[in-house]
Design a protein around this motif. Sequence first.
Motif, PDB file in Angstrom:
ATOM      1  N   ALA A  86       0.823  -1.218   0.000  1.00 54.70           N
ATOM      2  CA  ALA A  86       0.000   0.000   0.000  1.00 54.70           C
ATOM      3  C   ALA A  86       0.851   1.259   0.000  1.00 54.70           C
ATOM      4  CB  ALA A  86      -0.931   0.003   1.214  1.00 54.70           C
ATOM      5  N   TYR A  87       2.085   1.175   0.543  1.00 57.54           N
ATOM      6  CA  TYR A  87       2.966   2.348   0.622  1.00 57.54           C
ATOM      7  C   TYR A  87       4.338   1.968   0.074  1.00 57.54           C
ATOM      8  CZ  TYR A  87      -0.714   3.035   4.072  1.00 57.54           C
ATOM      9  OH  TYR A  87      -1.916   3.094   4.712  1.00 57.54           O
ATOM     10  N   PRO A  88       4.487   1.860  -1.233  1.00 58.07           N
ATOM     11  CA  PRO A  88       5.769   1.412  -1.809  1.00 58.07           C
ATOM     12  C   PRO A  88       6.904   2.403  -1.576  1.00 58.07           C
ATOM     13  CG  PRO A  88       4.260   2.130  -3.535  1.00 58.07           C
ATOM     14  CD  PRO A  88       3.462   2.090  -2.278  1.00 58.07           C
ATOM     15  N   ASP A  89       6.585   3.692  -1.403  1.00 60.90           N
ATOM     16  CA  ASP A  89       7.633   4.682  -1.136  1.00 60.90           C
ATOM     17  C   ASP A  89       8.159   4.479   0.285  1.00 60.90           C
ATOM     18  OD1 ASP A  89       8.980   7.373  -1.915  1.00 60.90           O
ATOM     19  OD2 ASP A  89       8.115   7.743   0.057  1.00 60.90           O
ATOM     20  N   LYS A 140      -5.250   6.322  -3.987  1.00 62.52           N
ATOM     21  CA  LYS A 140      -6.491   6.801  -3.377  1.00 62.52           C
ATOM     22  C   LYS A 140      -6.198   7.411  -2.013  1.00 62.52           C
ATOM     23  CE  LYS A 140      -9.614   3.508  -5.638  1.00 62.52           C
ATOM     24  NZ  LYS A 140     -10.648   2.466  -5.448  1.00 62.52           N
ATOM     25  N   GLU A 141      -6.959   8.473  -1.691  1.00 60.48           N
ATOM     26  CA  GLU A 141      -6.901   9.072  -0.359  1.00 60.48           C
ATOM     27  C   GLU A 141      -7.893   8.317   0.525  1.00 60.48           C
ATOM     28  OE1 GLU A 141      -5.036  11.621   0.814  1.00 60.48           O
ATOM     29  OE2 GLU A 141      -3.943  11.772  -1.059  1.00 60.48           O
ATOM     30  N   ILE A 142      -7.373   7.684   1.570  1.00 57.35           N
ATOM     31  CA  ILE A 142      -8.205   6.820   2.420  1.00 57.35           C
ATOM     32  C   ILE A 142      -8.221   7.365   3.842  1.00 57.35           C
ATOM     33  CG2 ILE A 142      -8.555   4.494   3.309  1.00 57.35           C
ATOM     34  CD1 ILE A 142      -8.972   4.730   0.294  1.00 57.35           C
ATOM     35  N   ASN A 143      -9.428   7.462   4.400  1.00 61.95           N
ATOM     36  CA  ASN A 143      -9.590   7.834   5.806  1.00 61.95           C
ATOM     37  C   ASN A 143      -9.673   6.551   6.627  1.00 61.95           C
ATOM     38  OD1 ASN A 143     -10.039   9.174   8.185  1.00 61.95           O
ATOM     39  ND2 ASN A 143     -12.203   9.548   7.787  1.00 61.95           N
ATOM     40  N   ILE A 168     -11.893   8.768   0.322  1.00 63.37           N
ATOM     41  CA  ILE A 168     -12.242  10.200   0.268  1.00 63.37           C
ATOM     42  C   ILE A 168     -11.468  10.894  -0.843  1.00 63.37           C
ATOM     43  CG2 ILE A 168     -12.819  10.300   2.719  1.00 63.37           C
ATOM     44  CD1 ILE A 168     -10.087  11.619   3.195  1.00 63.37           C
ATOM     45  N   THR A 169     -11.025  10.116  -1.838  1.00 65.33           N
ATOM     46  CA  THR A 169     -10.208  10.692  -2.921  1.00 65.33           C
ATOM     47  C   THR A 169     -10.942  11.823  -3.619  1.00 65.33           C
ATOM     48  OG1 THR A 169      -9.225   8.508  -3.251  1.00 65.33           O
ATOM     49  CG2 THR A 169      -8.892  10.146  -4.992  1.00 65.33           C
ATOM     50  N   ARG A 200      -2.357   8.206   1.774  1.00 64.39           N
ATOM     51  CA  ARG A 200      -2.457   7.970   0.322  1.00 64.39           C
ATOM     52  C   ARG A 200      -2.015   6.527   0.057  1.00 64.39           C
ATOM     53  NH1 ARG A 200       0.844   9.590  -4.440  1.00 64.39           N
ATOM     54  NH2 ARG A 200      -0.584  10.136  -6.127  1.00 64.39           N
ATOM     55  N   VAL A 201      -2.958   5.708  -0.427  1.00 62.96           N
ATOM     56  CA  VAL A 201      -2.732   4.271  -0.579  1.00 62.96           C
ATOM     57  C   VAL A 201      -2.543   3.940  -2.062  1.00 62.96           C
ATOM     58  CG1 VAL A 201      -3.748   1.990  -0.280  1.00 62.96           C
ATOM     59  CG2 VAL A 201      -4.014   3.729   1.502  1.00 62.96           C
TER      60      VAL A 201
END
Length: 931
Positions: free
Chosen positions: A476-479, A517-520, A538-539, A508-509
């Motif tokens: 989900a967070y490759p960076d 996508k912006e996820i809450n 919530i993107t 940010r996933v």
Amino acid sequence: MKPLRLSISRIFLIHMALVGVISIFSIGYLWVTSEWSMFEKEAASLRASYLESQKAMLKREVDQALNFVNYMKSQTEKRLQDSIKGRVYEAYAIIENIYLKERDTKNTQEIEELIKQTLRSLRYNNGRGYYFAFTMEGYESLFEIKPEMEGANLLQVRGGNGEFVFSDMLAIIEQDGEGFYKYTWPKPNQQGFFPRVVFVKLFKPIGWIIGSGEYLDFVEDNIQKECLKWISNIKFGKDGYVFAGKWDGLSLSGPEAGKNMYDLEDINGVKIVQELVAKAKEGGGFIRYVLPRFEGIKHAPKISYAVGVPEWQWYIGSGLYLDEIETAIALKQSALEESIRSYIQKTILILSLLLILIFLVVKLLSDRIYHNIRLFKNFFRKASTDAIEIEKNTLYFNEFAELAESANDMVENRRRAEKALRESEEKFRMLVEQSPLGISLIGKDGRYKYVNPQFLEMFGYTIDDVATGRQWFDKAYPDEIYRQKVLKEWSEFQQQPHIGRSRPHVYRVTCKDGSHKEINFKGLSLENQDQLVIYEDITERSQLEQQLQQAKRIEAIGTLAGGIAHNFNNLMMGIQGRASLMTLELGSSDPQLEHIKAIEEQIVSASNLTRQLLGLARGGKYEVKPIDINELLVSSAAIFGRTRKDIEIHSKIYASSLVVEADKRQIEQVFLNIFVNSIQAMPEGGKIYLETSILSLNASFCKPYAAIPGRYAKISIEDTGVGMTKETCQQVFDPFFSTKEKYLGSGLGLASAYGIIKNHGGIITVYSDLGRGTTISIYLPVSEKTAFIETQIEDNIVRGSGTILLIDDEEIIIDVGKPMMENLGYRVIAANCGEKAVDAVSENGDNIDLVILDLIMPGMDGGRTFDAIRDIQPKMPIILSSGYSLKGKATDIMRRGCNAFIQKPFNISELSQLIRKVLDEAKVTGREPLE
């Protein structure tokens, strides 16, 4: 290991025994406590009485010592004054004797030399004391310690505090003939300045001022020694004495005189001297401590009282031992302890008899209790698997019968709870499966136990893809940097769990398909340490919020820019008017005409700048007409393309005309601003792609931009430049924001483009990736009208006649506007406010052919003035003039019937043609101009 268990009968026996023991011990404890309390109160009373008497004695002795020190301290300066005054009088008597003896045989200079030799030889106070002399004019006659200053004028010599030392002494002599003077002066071979007192006296026969002095601290040292000697001799009581020390810990008198005791500590850690110093600084107080072992001094508890002498940084104190009262109290305590021992022996005997009686009673009861317990034991063994009830009739005691009834109720409640649990689990499963939010359950070991269908739809990951938390974070967070940030915040959440309460976080996933996508996230900690996580996409909402915030920010700054442009246009109007008047007065061959033309060209450039500011202010529409956006885009690109041969321009234009209602110059300015930004992003050359089309925009797309849904013409301008970061894209429409070097860009290009497009009811967006170029898209409402074809207006001056009322609150506009129109052949009446203009129309309305009205004025503004004039003269031709553009109030006035609008700054040619046009149209409508 099997735990140790006791039977109820044995527990009952033990408890009964404990009750007896506790009862006896409680009674004994109360008696002992009462006796001990009385003893402690008596001991406390004795201690308090003894302590107060000792305190009073200590305070009395220390205060007497302090009073003596204060008295001696107050005598410091007086002693010094008496001493040096006597020395000066002795010297005076000596030189007076010399003068009287030698005045008949020696001249004045010889007598002065003899006096100097005599006084120079006189020294006192171990050589510190010396004499000096100077004249009434300030010249030094004698200066023993600095002979090099003899003969110098010392009236400007200053002391350590800036005082004029010799000038002040001279003032004392002039007033009283003699006197004391206090100042600060350096000591020989020492740094700094020190207080010093001198006595000076005038010896009139030769006009000399004779003086001597001494430093205060030399006298103070002697007085301190006297005080310490007196303090050392004070003795009182059995072991009482008074001691003194300095605040830095140096002991001045007492058993350890001469030693630094600052860190002296008793067995309880009390810093004795530091506490004494603290009390001294507070103005006085008591401390208690245990005196350490010193040779010849008793090691015992003491109380001491100390006061301070701040000027000397001394503390003075005294102390007394507290062990005498403790001896008397110890005797009473010994008697009480003997009485307690006797009571304990009697208590043990009674307790033994009580335990025997308890054992017999408990044995009788325990057999019956055991019978009932065995029945309950059989019941619970069977009830663990079968829902059976216990028979109450077989029990001996009522309490066991009530317990049996509760047990039977428990069995029935268990049946109902198991049924309800099965129904609840089914409802919860359906709710989670059908939820529009993603839901996952993570075990305390970090492994995913469950994910619902929406989780799979939202991210694309199955439970096998993210079997563990580590796999989820990696995908989900490759960076790496962003992943570490999320891990840190998530770990903090887990370390501070709030069971049943969610703590939202937005991240940010990266989804399985590579999209973002912006996820809450809302994580809940369960009682079993599992984690329930709810995911809300919530993107789209975040993008809409960012667009709305940017629009509001630019609108606020644009309002400010519009005001600046208005004021700037008024200033340019003054310059343009003066230039036009000068052009009329100069011949065509006049060499100054070239400079005037250059000024007008600069005014045009400045007007272009204000046009951008008004565009930014969303107030830049001047002449709105139907235009073919395809034709304007292609022509603008063609003009621009000739400036850079290394830029290839490719067009994909909509097949038929795309007509929009717009200000052609403003839209052309938008295209040019975008082209400029594109070539600056391609310093080595590149490609620009132009495309136009028609599309329908729905309400959800238009809402963030405050636009109306409908058919729009879309214009896309794409370049192959260096591109921009996400952060730069968010600021690209901000006024004065620029990525160029200083002085290479104003930061108004895209900001004014944004304002112009918004003012036309359109939308402008930007999309860019660093290294992949930029695409700017413009959406303008489509018009059903036919495109307007412009005709070229000649730049000439049209003269005329008649009377014009010029209304403007700016003096500079009146000053240039009136002579401009007078040069055109008109008679001009000027009014600097709406009220005066209405009065002029009321009085001379029939004689006025035309009104030129300023829009923005204090008091009665342009709109109210327009209405008032039309109430008096309904057909009066009116031209509206403003530093603002044709927008807002100006548009409202034009709709109410205003004949024309002219934008400041304007030149005399534009003005003359517009006046002529309005007057000619007035003829057609029935209002003839007056000659």
